[in-house]
Design an enzyme around this catalytic site. Structure first.
Site, PDB file in Angstrom:
ATOM      1  N   GLU A 112      -9.654 -10.489  -7.396  1.00  0.00           N
ATOM      2  CA  GLU A 112      -8.700  -9.382  -7.228  1.00  0.00           C
ATOM      3  C   GLU A 112      -7.524  -9.507  -8.198  1.00  0.00           C
ATOM      4  O   GLU A 112      -7.073  -8.511  -8.775  1.00  0.00           O
ATOM      5  CB  GLU A 112      -8.225  -9.333  -5.771  1.00  0.00           C
ATOM      6  N   HIS A 146      -2.162  -5.487   1.582  1.00  0.00           N
ATOM      7  CA  HIS A 146      -3.466  -6.138   1.458  1.00  0.00           C
ATOM      8  C   HIS A 146      -3.222  -7.617   1.188  1.00  0.00           C
ATOM      9  O   HIS A 146      -2.268  -7.972   0.502  1.00  0.00           O
ATOM     10  CB  HIS A 146      -4.242  -5.528   0.281  1.00  0.00           C
ATOM     11  N   TYR A 170     -12.531  -1.860  -3.887  1.00  0.00           N
ATOM     12  CA  TYR A 170     -13.026  -2.038  -2.519  1.00  0.00           C
ATOM     13  C   TYR A 170     -14.550  -1.911  -2.425  1.00  0.00           C
ATOM     14  O   TYR A 170     -15.079  -1.655  -1.351  1.00  0.00           O
ATOM     15  CB  TYR A 170     -12.348  -1.025  -1.587  1.00  0.00           C
ATOM     16  N   LYS A 177       0.827  -1.220   0.000  1.00  0.00           N
ATOM     17  CA  LYS A 177       0.000   0.000   0.000  1.00  0.00           C
ATOM     18  C   LYS A 177       0.859   1.267   0.000  1.00  0.00           C
ATOM     19  O   LYS A 177       2.069   1.217   0.245  1.00  0.00           O
ATOM     20  CB  LYS A 177      -0.925  -0.039   1.216  1.00  0.00           C
ATOM     21  N   ASN A 199      -2.062   0.159   6.515  1.00  0.00           N
ATOM     22  CA  ASN A 199      -1.572  -1.081   7.131  1.00  0.00           C
ATOM     23  C   ASN A 199      -0.641  -1.886   6.221  1.00  0.00           C
ATOM     24  O   ASN A 199      -0.592  -3.114   6.290  1.00  0.00           O
ATOM     25  CB  ASN A 199      -2.750  -1.917   7.676  1.00  0.00           C
TER      26      ASN A 199
END
Ligand code: CMP
Length: 139
Positions: A128, A117, A51, A11, A114
């Site tokens: 995905e 993913h 998302y 990320k 975070n």
């Protein structure tokens, strides 16, 4: 039966921190093979689509803004029991709850930023991976 592929993104926080190399090293050392990889930046629209499953959540707007705020690395990873083993490697979504030695414990700043993913099911790993990569981009 568990399939052998999962999907990940490094990320924007981890890319901005120069943590791509450290995270990929942990992924390789845990036995995952990189099948496809792309350095790219999501638009708000693309992040919103990726998302979409979280669209009703209160954090959806923040998530979309954040995930489109800078470059990311997207990858498909291969290993026996890939989805479950990768979730073990990355640790809990909230880095304050992640186990010692996990990628999020080491690299994540917050529940939103975070670091990585990881797909939560075989079905989502397939969806995905297909979101980012054509069959010609997998090796
Ligand atoms: P990820 O595994 O990419 O899937 C959904 C993401 O939503 C998750 O990681 C978190 O980064 C983010 N997320 C989950 N809960 C929250 C929250 N309470 N506030 C902000 N972001 C969240």
């Amino acid at each position: 039966m568990a399939t052998n592929k999962t999907f990940t993104m490094i990320k924007p926080d981890a890319v901005a921190n120069n943590s791509i190399g450290g995270i990929l090293k942990m992924i390789n050392q845990a036995g995952f093979r990189i099948v496809a990889m792309k350095y790219t930046q999501l638009s708000k629209e693309t992040a919103g689509k990726f998302y979409e499953v979280h669209a009703a959540r209160p954090f959806y707007g923040e998530l979309v803004d954040y995930m489109s705020s800078g470059p990311i690395v997207a990858a498909i990873l291969e290993k026996e029991n890939a989805v479950a083993d990768f979730r073990t490697l990355i640790g809990a979504t909230d880095p304050t709850k992640a186990d010692e030695g996990t990628i999020r414990k080491i690299y994540a700043k917050s529940i939103a930023a975070n670091a990585v993913h990881g797909s939560d099911s075989d079905e989502n790993a397939e969806i995905e991976g297909n979101f980012y990569f054509s069959s010609l981009e997998r090796f």
